[in-house]
Design an enzyme around this catalytic site. Structure first.
Site, PDB file in Angstrom:
ATOM      1  CB  SER A 576      -0.875   0.011   1.258  1.00  0.00           C
ATOM      2  OG  SER A 576      -1.547   1.257   1.364  1.00  0.00           O
ATOM      3  CE1 TYR A 589      -4.221  -1.851   4.998  1.00  0.00           C
ATOM      4  CE2 TYR A 589      -3.416   0.398   4.685  1.00  0.00           C
ATOM      5  CZ  TYR A 589      -3.863  -0.809   4.164  1.00  0.00           C
ATOM      6  OH  TYR A 589      -3.940  -0.966   2.792  1.00  0.00           O
TER       7      TYR A 589
HETATM    8  N1  LIG Z   1      -8.458  -0.826  -2.233  1.00  0.00           N
HETATM    9  C1  LIG Z   1      -7.535   0.018  -1.848  1.00  0.00           C
HETATM   10  O1  LIG Z   1      -7.720   1.203  -1.856  1.00  0.00           O
HETATM   11  C2  LIG Z   1      -6.193  -0.460  -1.391  1.00  0.00           C
HETATM   12  C3  LIG Z   1      -5.195   0.470  -1.154  1.00  0.00           C
HETATM   13  C4  LIG Z   1      -3.954   0.013  -0.750  1.00  0.00           C
HETATM   14  C5  LIG Z   1      -3.729  -1.315  -0.562  1.00  0.00           C
HETATM   15  N2  LIG Z   1      -4.724  -2.218  -0.806  1.00  0.00           N
HETATM   16  C6  LIG Z   1      -4.446  -3.613  -0.584  1.00  0.00           C
HETATM   17  O2  LIG Z   1      -4.865  -4.379  -1.692  1.00  0.00           O
HETATM   18  C7  LIG Z   1      -5.218  -5.674  -1.262  1.00  0.00           C
HETATM   19  C8  LIG Z   1      -6.571  -6.060  -1.854  1.00  0.00           C
HETATM   20  O3  LIG Z   1      -7.537  -5.191  -1.377  1.00  0.00           O
HETATM   21  P1  LIG Z   1      -8.967  -4.934  -2.069  1.00  0.00           P
HETATM   22  O4  LIG Z   1      -9.110  -3.489  -2.198  1.00  0.00           O
HETATM   23  O5  LIG Z   1      -9.098  -5.748  -3.257  1.00  0.00           O
HETATM   24  O6  LIG Z   1      -9.919  -5.421  -0.900  1.00  0.00           O
HETATM   25  P2  LIG Z   1     -11.032  -6.563  -0.858  1.00  0.00           P
HETATM   26  O7  LIG Z   1     -11.568  -6.555   0.527  1.00  0.00           O
HETATM   27  O8  LIG Z   1     -11.967  -6.372  -1.973  1.00  0.00           O
HETATM   28  O9  LIG Z   1     -10.184  -7.882  -1.072  1.00  0.00           O
HETATM   29  C9  LIG Z   1      -9.402  -8.461  -0.069  1.00  0.00           C
HETATM   30  C10 LIG Z   1      -9.672  -9.948  -0.052  1.00  0.00           C
HETATM   31  O10 LIG Z   1      -8.825 -10.553   0.917  1.00  0.00           O
HETATM   32  C11 LIG Z   1      -9.587 -11.585   1.540  1.00  0.00           C
HETATM   33  N3  LIG Z   1      -9.018 -11.910   2.848  1.00  0.00           N
HETATM   34  C12 LIG Z   1      -9.078 -11.209   3.988  1.00  0.00           C
HETATM   35  N4  LIG Z   1      -8.489 -11.877   4.991  1.00  0.00           N
HETATM   36  C13 LIG Z   1      -8.038 -13.040   4.470  1.00  0.00           C
HETATM   37  C14 LIG Z   1      -7.343 -14.151   5.007  1.00  0.00           C
HETATM   38  N5  LIG Z   1      -7.007 -14.221   6.301  1.00  0.00           N
HETATM   39  N6  LIG Z   1      -7.038 -15.177   4.183  1.00  0.00           N
HETATM   40  C15 LIG Z   1      -7.383 -15.128   2.888  1.00  0.00           C
HETATM   41  N7  LIG Z   1      -8.045 -14.106   2.329  1.00  0.00           N
HETATM   42  C16 LIG Z   1      -8.382 -13.066   3.105  1.00  0.00           C
HETATM   43  C17 LIG Z   1     -10.964 -11.013   1.650  1.00  0.00           C
HETATM   44  O11 LIG Z   1     -11.938 -12.020   1.830  1.00  0.00           O
HETATM   45  C18 LIG Z   1     -11.107 -10.279   0.328  1.00  0.00           C
HETATM   46  O12 LIG Z   1     -11.705 -11.076  -0.656  1.00  0.00           O
HETATM   47  C19 LIG Z   1      -5.164  -5.656   0.262  1.00  0.00           C
HETATM   48  O13 LIG Z   1      -3.960  -6.214   0.709  1.00  0.00           O
HETATM   49  C20 LIG Z   1      -5.224  -4.193   0.561  1.00  0.00           C
HETATM   50  O14 LIG Z   1      -4.610  -3.856   1.786  1.00  0.00           O
HETATM   51  C21 LIG Z   1      -5.946  -1.809  -1.217  1.00  0.00           C
END
Ligand SMILES: NC(=O)c1ccc[n+]([C@@H]2O[C@H](COP(=O)([O-])OP(=O)(O)OC[C@H]3O[C@@H](n4cnc5c(N)ncnc54)[C@H](O)[C@@H]3O)[C@@H](O)[C@H]2O)c1
Ligand SMILES: [Zn+2]
Length: 699
Positions: A576, A589
């Protein structure tokens, strides 16, 4: 083994009411789809059908006879009308005048397309003369295991007479083409009472005056062969069992251990995808006394060995006294011997103008007590090769039960495998996609960024395993991707990245599904916000468990597997912007994300000697499709910017340097870059995909 029980007869699926509304081409399609729907009638992609029908010529507006015949490619069971070539029958028959003899038969194939009726662009197949020269209106050519069993017996002609009492003619093996078509035409014209012809080492032709008559005839002739084999075959099959099967769990463990090892050793030039089966008919064969004698004879039907290679590799093993590691220890020698054998087959048989030798590795691996592995350029091809070898097993069972089984002669097999017409087909195939033959494992694969990444990697040709704790979302994603990219290439696994056991078993399941691993996208995540004094230990721990420990567990398992496979690999961490840029009110986080970034760099160091690259992609504010942005987090962020949740996207767009929204597909693009060889010389890198944020500039 139910498939051999005589009571299981092939059902007649013909529906008169439905058929009554169809024209001749429609009836041909209907018949073809019915025939192709039952694997006892013909193997996948094998066989063809035809009808000779009066049609109105678009040019002269007069009725003219047209030969409709399944064209090159496709499968009878699922084909559509556009799968048929259509040719002016008179023009086609006139080609006989131009035929210069056996040595020149291949030059005729190009002329078939000059007979096209109504500008039909479907290429006519090399089997066209086998339909066109037969004087009957409706003709079926099937690769039924039961009939091939007769056709691949040492005394095939005598058996044909005995079983069919003169109703079926017989032609000894000859490569399909113009010449065989002439012979088939002659036998059918000279013997008007025949219902069809058995082709030695190949399959059968049957015919009828109407589409329905032809369909019923094909069913009856195949059923007769199946019943006769059942009544007359020696029991037990394959001289009985030499060893007993290992337990289901041991078979699966052996497959999981061996698949990445084998895959690594045969994927040096082109990555392969694996398939494992321990179907009852496979176990019966690999455990039998006859396997060592039968397997080297090779397959018979040309369709079979084009998919399976002429011979399988048997990996000798006794599950009662040995371990899968014992097989592994001997693998190098056995593969080297197989390749050498294949090379000498090539050198013995090649002609001056033969295409260059192709991949000398086996496609089919037989493991007594365990089952069968197959490897090919993609999952569907590996699965189909496995199904074809099961066809070959059925043929060997049938033939060796009533006579002795004969494989196709080596020279003939070579003639087909390295046929210039086959080579031309291969040359016409589209170039493989960037990630063809690669297997990707995506944690959090059911989420917003994870599923956008899956879509991207699938469209680049990879096989994808979605690993997530959200089972409902997994099911939905896998179904959707199956429709979009084909069911073979995508699977979902329930994996919790915080659990060591779950991660280990998730990876080994993935390996059994596809044979190995090339790309790991560690992306599972959550978001949380709290001032440090309000951060509970549980909240801190949760962030650390998923995004620090979880990334360690996933990467460790990936390293173990990739090292075993020894073909390198690409690991991508989705961290991130907050892993680089400190942010107030989200210390748990941010710290977890920072730990990911540094872990990736440490692993890049450790991975480099093994060709394992580890890179990081940093998203920021990807609202679309993200579950993180659907709940509490979104409300908290909105409150802190003092806007309605719906206004957040705009806030983040304005906050970025480039004034752009960041979408899941943008993150997927960066991940796809690190996953592919386009980034072959990059490791330990960080790529921000955040529409510009000076605070997160790396230094
Ligand atoms: N969306 C954003 O703005 C953003 C920004 C920076 C970083 N990220 C990072 O990107 C990644 C994906 O995020 P996203 O936006 O697609 O969110 P999302 O919630 O849509 O997807 C995350 C997925 O991870 C799964 N998950 C959670 N805990 C888990 C576990 N213990 N084991 C297996 N799966 C698990 C959830 O069920 C979910 O499907 C994350 O690591 C998030 O921190 C996202
Ligand atoms: Zn055929």
């Amino acid at each position: 083994m139910t498939r051999r029980e005589p009571s299981r007869s092939i059902p007649n699926l013909w529906d008169d009411v439905y058929a009554a509304q169809l024209d001749e081409p429609g009836l041909l399609l209907y018949r073809s789809n019915l025939l192709g729907s039952d694997l006892r009638i013909t193997n996948f992609g094998g066989g063809n059908t035809s009808a000779k029908a009066g049609m109105i010529d678009p040019l002269t507006r007069k009725k003219t006879d047209v030969l409709w015949v399944k064209g090159s490619g496709g499968d009878l069971g699922s084909m559509k009308l556009d799968g048929f070539a259509s040719l002016y029958l008179d023009k086609f028959l006139a080609l006989k005048e131009l035929y210069r003899g056996l040595a020149y038969e291949d030059e005729m194939v190009e002329l078939f397309n000059h007979c096209a009726f109504n500008l039909n662009p479907r290429a006519a197949s090399i089997d066209t003369p086998l339909h066109g020269f037969v004087p009957h209106k409706h003709v079926d050519h099937m690769h039924a295991d039961a009939v091939i069993a007769i056709a691949a017996s040492a005394d095939a002609e005598r058996l044909t007479k005995e079983i069919y009492g003169g109703e079926m003619g017989f032609l000894p093996w000859q490569r399909p083409g113009f010449d065989l078509g002439l012979k088939l035409g002659a036998i059918a014209s000279g013997n008007p009472k025949l219902s069809g012809v058995v082709l030695g080492g190949h399959g059968l032709f049957t015919w009828g005056a109407s589409a329905k008559e032809c369909y019923l005839m094909t069913l009856r002739i195949i059923q007769r062969a199946a019943d006769w084999l059942d009544q007359n075959a020696q029991k037990p099959s394959f001289q009985g069992a030499r060893i007993a099967s290992a337990t289901a769990a041991t078979r699966s463990t052996a497959a999981k251990q061996l698949m990445p090892l084998i895959r690594g050793k045969i994927s040096k030039n082109e990555r392969k995808i694996g398939h494992f089966t321990d179907a009852p008919e496979v176990l019966e064969f690999v455990n039998s006394k006859a396997v060592d004698a039968l397997a080297p004879l090779g397959t018979s039907c040309p369709d079979h060995f084009l998919r399976t290679k002429i011979r399988p590799l048997v990996l000798p093993f006794d599950p009662t006294s040995g371990k899968a590691e014992d097989i592994a220890a001997k693998l190098d020698d056995q593969l080297a011997a197989y390749r050498k054998d294949y090379e000498s087959y090539y050198n013995r048989c090649k002609f001056a103008d033969s295409p260059a030798i192709r991949d000398p590795n086996p496609v089919i691996f037989l493991i007594p007590g365990v089952g069968m592995l197959s490897f090919a350029k993609d999952k569907a091809t590996a699965r189909i090769a496995s199904e074809f070898y099961i066809n070959a097993i059925n043929v060997m069972r049938g033939a060796s039960g009533v006579s002795s089984y004969v494989g196709l002669q080596e020279k003939e097999a070579f003639g087909i495998e390295y046929w210039l017409l086959e080579e031309a087909k291969l040359q016409r195939m589209p170039k493989p996609k960037a990630l063809a033959g690669r297997v990707a494992f995506i944690t959090g694969g059911a989420g917003g960024i994870g599923s956008a990444t899956a879509a991207r990697l699938l469209s680049d040709g990879a096989c994808v395993v979605l690993a997530d704790i959200d089972e409902a979302a997994l099911t939905e994603r896998v179904e959707g991707f199956g429709k979009q990219f084909g069911k073979d290439s995508v699977r979902g696994l329930s994996v919790d990245v915080t659990s060591e056991a779950s991660v280990t078993s998730g990876f080994s399941e993935a390996v059994q599904l596809f044979g190995g691993l090339d790309i790991v996208v560690s992306n599972a995540g959550i978001a949380s916000a709290a001032s440090v004094e309000d951060t509970t230990l549980a909240l801190w721990q949760k962030n650390m468990d998923i995004m620090s420990t979880g990334y360690f567990l996933v990467a460790r398992e990936a390293f173990r597997l990739m090292q075993k496979q020894a073909t390198g690999g690409a690991i991508i961490f989705v961290a991130s912007k907050n892993g680089l840029a400190a942010s107030a009110g989200a210390s748990a986080y941010c710290a977890a994300k920072a730990s990911e970034i540094h872990l990736a760099r440490c692993l890049a160091l450790e991975g480099a000697p093994h060709g394992i690259r580890v890179n990081t992609v940093n998203p920021d504010a990807v609202l679309q499709g993200s579950k993180i942005w659907q709940g509490e987090w979104r409300d908290q962020r909105a409150a802190s910017y003092k806007v309605e949740p719906g206004g957040l996207e705009e806030i983040y767009r304005q906050r970025s340097m480039l004034k752009l929204s960041v979408l899941p597909a943008d993150i997927a693009e960066a991940i796809a870059f690190f996953a592919s060889d386009r980034s072959a010389k990059s490791t330990g890198n960080i790529l921000n995909v955040d529409a510009g944020n000076a605070q997160a500039f790396t230094r």
